[in-house]
Design a protein around this motif. Structure first.
Motif, short mmCIF file in Angstrom:
data_model
loop_
_atom_site.label_atom_id
_atom_site.label_comp_id
_atom_site.label_asym_id
_atom_site.label_seq_id
_atom_site.Cartn_x
_atom_site.Cartn_y
_atom_site.Cartn_z
N SER A 208 5.89 -10.75 2.26
CA SER A 208 4.66 -10.88 1.47
C SER A 208 4.55 -9.69 0.53
CB SER A 208 3.43 -10.94 2.38
OG SER A 208 2.25 -10.79 1.62
N TRP A 209 4.18 -9.99 -0.72
CA TRP A 209 4.07 -8.90 -1.68
C TRP A 209 2.91 -7.96 -1.34
CZ3 TRP A 209 -0.05 -7.89 -5.02
CH2 TRP A 209 -1.05 -8.87 -5.08
N ILE A 210 1.93 -8.48 -0.60
CA ILE A 210 0.78 -7.65 -0.24
C ILE A 210 1.18 -6.55 0.73
CG2 ILE A 210 -1.50 -7.69 0.88
CD1 ILE A 210 -2.00 -10.39 -0.30
N ASP A 211 2.30 -6.78 1.46
CA ASP A 211 2.77 -5.75 2.39
C ASP A 211 3.21 -4.48 1.68
OD1 ASP A 211 2.31 -7.53 4.42
OD2 ASP A 211 4.40 -8.17 4.61
N LEU A 212 3.42 -4.57 0.37
CA LEU A 212 3.86 -3.41 -0.40
C LEU A 212 2.69 -2.59 -0.93
CD1 LEU A 212 6.41 -5.22 -0.31
CD2 LEU A 212 6.98 -4.37 -2.58
N ILE A 213 1.46 -3.09 -0.73
CA ILE A 213 0.28 -2.39 -1.25
C ILE A 213 -0.08 -1.23 -0.32
CG2 ILE A 213 -2.13 -2.65 -1.92
CD1 ILE A 213 -0.14 -4.12 -3.71
N ALA A 214 -0.47 -0.11 -0.92
CA ALA A 214 -0.86 1.06 -0.13
C ALA A 214 -2.07 0.73 0.74
CB ALA A 214 -1.17 2.23 -1.05
N GLU A 215 -2.17 1.37 1.88
CA GLU A 215 -3.20 1.06 2.87
C GLU A 215 -4.60 1.21 2.30
OE1 GLU A 215 -4.43 2.29 7.45
OE2 GLU A 215 -2.70 3.23 6.45
N GLU A 216 -4.80 2.18 1.44
CA GLU A 216 -6.14 2.41 0.89
C GLU A 216 -6.63 1.26 0.03
OE1 GLU A 216 -5.79 5.45 -2.53
OE2 GLU A 216 -4.06 5.83 -1.22
N ASP A 217 -5.69 0.46 -0.56
CA ASP A 217 -6.07 -0.66 -1.40
C ASP A 217 -5.81 -2.00 -0.75
OD1 ASP A 217 -6.81 1.10 -3.36
OD2 ASP A 217 -4.93 0.97 -4.49
N ASN B 290 7.02 1.86 -2.43
CA ASN B 290 8.38 1.34 -2.58
C ASN B 290 9.17 1.50 -1.27
OD1 ASN B 290 9.17 4.02 -2.40
ND2 ASN B 290 9.77 4.20 -4.54
N LYS B 291 10.40 1.08 -1.29
CA LYS B 291 11.22 1.05 -0.07
C LYS B 291 11.40 2.45 0.52
CE LYS B 291 15.41 -1.10 1.72
NZ LYS B 291 16.63 -1.89 1.38
N LYS B 292 11.42 3.47 -0.35
CA LYS B 292 11.58 4.84 0.12
C LYS B 292 10.29 5.44 0.67
CE LYS B 292 15.32 6.01 -3.11
NZ LYS B 292 15.72 6.91 -4.21
N GLY B 293 9.18 4.71 0.48
CA GLY B 293 7.90 5.21 0.96
C GLY B 293 7.12 5.96 -0.11
N ASP B 294 7.66 6.03 -1.33
CA ASP B 294 6.94 6.69 -2.42
C ASP B 294 5.81 5.79 -2.92
OD1 ASP B 294 8.77 8.76 -2.26
OD2 ASP B 294 10.13 7.81 -3.69
N ILE B 295 4.69 6.40 -3.25
CA ILE B 295 3.54 5.65 -3.75
C ILE B 295 3.53 5.73 -5.27
CG2 ILE B 295 1.02 5.51 -3.80
CD1 ILE B 295 0.97 6.56 -0.97
N LYS B 296 3.39 4.54 -5.88
CA LYS B 296 3.35 4.47 -7.34
C LYS B 296 2.06 3.79 -7.78
CE LYS B 296 8.33 4.36 -8.18
NZ LYS B 296 9.42 3.69 -8.95
#
Length: 715
Positions: free
Chosen positions: A305-314, A342-348
């Motif tokens: 799911s693409w939503i799994d890539l969203i940061a927890e705060e959002d 992203n896959k590395k855990g970086d927040i964009k």
């Protein structure tokens, strides 16, 4: 007799009855046979021509036996014969009655069967008509053909004309054209191989190929059929259906092109893009999304799911948006900003756009990486804060305006213009701060800066304060973009005090210039007085050498006086036009030494301006060397030329003084010469920090190189 004829009549009536039953049975049989010529009958009729003939023969035999017995036999034999005949007739009658009853039943059944057969025939005729109507209205061709190389058609429906352009009779039995000739040459082998394989496996075949119509057009057709086999398994024929799929093929081609077109766009939008279903599972991802998220397509498509890539705060916000989008899409923003991991855990930081794919329940979401923009915005905010701090801490007044109204101003600007509050500043048009004498100039500059966004050279003008008083200001203005709109930043400072100081300096400078001119004038006059005194002194001296010394001194003083005279008359009190000075000096020397027409001066001088530090020694050098040429180079009134040249080179000046006279003797050492004039020349060259070359061929040439001296402070 009456008794005997009664028996005869009885037997005859039986015969009639028997014939009557036979005729009925015959009628039924005939009717049944006529109505079942094409059908196998279910019921048989017992009566036949043979049974009727048999019964007739029995009755006739009984009839003739009675006649014979009546004439030939006596009682009791006659009784036996009559009894036997009666029994026989009774049996025949009984048999006929039973047959009649059975024939009546068969007759009823036969009538029902005939009625059913007629109804069946009617239904068959209707079915045949319906079948023919359906075939004639099918969008294609129904066929029956042989399995030969020509695909020989035994039957084709009327749709043949619309599909191929040929009438059915043109193709049936290859009358005018065989069906194989209609198949595109490049597809003929493929069609044969496909059908033969299906026949071998006793399966239906479905095949798509091209045909060439009667008007030479190319069509795509779809054919479905199968082989018809006998009970023994022998192939009888092929039966099937052919329909035109040209439009469908074109639609498929167009669809593929469209799909390729949109897939190309999807892959090359430059934006990370996903397509997902109602369950938010990704169904399609492009290459840009791989770059943005670090996930490969196969890791996302159908799995994540693409939503799994969203940061927890959002995460809660995005989920709520998705839920509300199902109920009321208008209540959810189509574009918004969020954070993606992203896959590395970086927040964009990303800008999301979500839209419904038409005619589906799928949605497309695009991600624009705005991390750098966010950083830029933060930097801009910091820069703006720093800019605001700089403005507030600046010693200069700064105002930003849009060409008409003030947008922003710092405290210095408000104080300088007498404005108490920023709100008051914002409500005053820009033009009201400009002195009327500068309206046109200022507005022209403003329009140019708004149009081109350039920085114009600073100018001085007058501003008006809130109380109506004017101040002199120096203005530096720059066109730039402010909050997305063209604007002008004006940096100005009060130069009223500086203007007053400049005015005082100019007045003082003018006084000094007059004073310097007066000094030069007085020096020139004093030098002229000295020259005159030397000239007078020469009148009281008889010794020639002394007279020559006094005369030389007078020329030297006069050359210096000429420089002061030129400075006095010049606008520039620091430099003189030395080329013009040379001409006047040479002319005066020729006049002083009484040079006749046999000696000509040649002057070649560039326009060179020299300061007084350089001009005086240079003038004295010219005076000494030209005087020397006039006195010694030409004896016995010989004619000749004196050349004086001055040229500016990159790093030095070159002064050339030459004559074509008798020249200096080789015995004379110029460096150690004892004459006053030439000693003075050496001393002046050293003063100029220059050098000299002496040439003696065809006369005498002095080539002097030097640089302009800088002013030296004397106190």
């Amino acid at each position: 007799m009456p008794k005997k004829w009664g028996l005869f009549e009885f037997i005859f009536s039986l015969y009639l009855i028997s014939n009557s039953d036979g005729d009925m049975a015959s009628e039924i049989t005939q009717s049944h046979t006529e109505n079942n010529k094409a059908n196998k009958p279910k019921y048989g009729i017992l009566s036949s021509s043979f049974s009727s003939s048999l019964q007739l023969c029995g009755i006739l035999a009984a009839f003739f036996l009675i006649i014979w017995a009546n004439y030939s036999l006596t009682y009791p034999n006659l009784i036996y014969i009559e009894l036997m005949v009666g029994i026989t007739v009774f049996l025949i009658f009984l048999h006929q009655a039973m047959a009649l009853e059975k024939n009546k039943k068969l007759y009823r059944n036969a009538k029902e069967e005939v009625a059913n057969l007629k109804l069946t025939e009617k239904e068959l005729n209707e079915n045949q008509r319906t079948f023919e109507t359906l075939i004639s209205n099918l969008p294609g061709v129904v066929y029956r053909c042989r399995n030969d190389l020509n695909w020989t058609m035994e039957f084709v429906s009327e749709g043949c004309l619309e599909l191929t352009g040929y009438q059915p009779e043109d193709i049936i039995m290859n009358k005018n054209v065989s069906y194989v000739d209609l198949i595109h040459p490049k597809d003929q082998q493929m069609v044969w191989d496909t059908i033969q394989k299906a026949l071998k496996e006793n399966k239906h075949f479905k095949i798509t190929y091209r045909i060439i119509t009667a008007d030479s057009k190319e069509k795509h057709v779809w054919e479905q059929g199968r082989g018809i086999f006998s009970l023994e398994g022998d192939l009888i024929a092929l039966e099937g259906f052919i329909t035109d799929i040209t439009k469908r093929k074109k639609a498929e081609t167009d669809f593929k092109k469209s799909e390729l077109y949109y897939r190309t766009i999807f892959e090359n939008t430059g934006t990370a893009t996903l397509i997902f279903g109602e369950n938010t599972i990704v169904s399609l991802a492009n290459s840009e999304f791989e770059k943005l998220s670090g996930y490969l397509k196969q890791e996302m498509e159908g799995k994540k799911s693409w939503i799994d890539l969203i940061a927890e705060e959002d995460l809660e916000m995005v989920r709520n948006y998705h839920s509300l989008r199902k109920i009321n899409p208008e209540s959810v923003p189509q574009n918004y900003e969020t954070k993606l991991i992203n896959k590395k855990g970086d927040i964009k930081d990303v800008h999301i756009t979500v839209a419904l794919v038409p005619n589906t329940k799928n949605r497309v979401v695009s991600f624009l990486d705005i991390s750098e923009r966010k950083k830029t915005e933060e930097s801009l905010k910091e820069s703006e804060n720093r800019y605001r701090e700089l403005l507030e801490n600046s010693f200069d007044a700064v105002v930003i305006h849009d060409g008409n109204n003030v947008i922003s101003a710092n405290t210095v600007a408000m104080e300088l213009l007498g404005i108490k509050t920023p709100e008051e500043f914002m409500n005053i048009p820009l033009i009201e701060f400009i002195h009327g004498d500068y309206h046109k100039t200022v507005m022209e500059r403003v329009q140019k800066m708004l149009k081109n966004g350039e920085t114009l050279p600073p100018i001085e003008e007058k501003f008006l304060r809130a109380d109506g008083t004017s101040i002199d200001v120096e203005v530096l203005a720059t066109g730039f973009t402010y909050n997305g709109e063209n604007a002008v930043q004006v940096v100005f400072r009060d130069i009223s005090r500086r203007k007053k100081i400049e005015k005082d300096i100019k007045a003082s400078l003018k006084e000094k210039e007059l004073f310097l001119k007066e000094i030069h004038h007085r020096v020139k006059n004093n030098l002229q007085i000295i020259s005159s005194l030397l000239d007078l002194q020469g009148n009281y001296v008889d010794h020639k050498e002394t007279v020559d010394v006094l005369h030389g001194s007078k020329d030297r003083v006069k050359s210096m006086a000429m420089i002061h005279d030129m400075l006095y008359q010049s606008v520039d009190l620091a430099n003189i036009d030395f080329s013009n000075y040379m001409k006047n000096l040479v002319q005066d020397l020729f006049y002083s030494y009484g040079a006749k027409n046999n000696i000509k001066p040649i002057i070649d001088a560039e326009e060179v301006f020299l300061n007084i530090e350089t001009a005086i020694p240079c003038g004295l050098i010219i005076n000494e060397l030209v005087s020397n040429s006039l006195k010694y180079a030409f004896s016995d009134n010989k004619s000749g030329e004196v050349f004086i040249g001055l040229h500016q080179h990159d790093k030095y000046l070159e002064l050339i003084i030459a004559d074509n006279g008798i020249g200096l003797s080789e015995d004379i050492d110029f460096e150690n010469i004892q004459t006053l004039g030439l000693q003075l020349v050496n001393m002046l060259i050293n003063q100029l920090e220059g050098s000299m070359e002496l040439e003696r061929d065809g006369g005498t040439t002095f080539r002097i190189r030097f640089k302009e001296l800088n002013y030296k402070r004397r106190f």
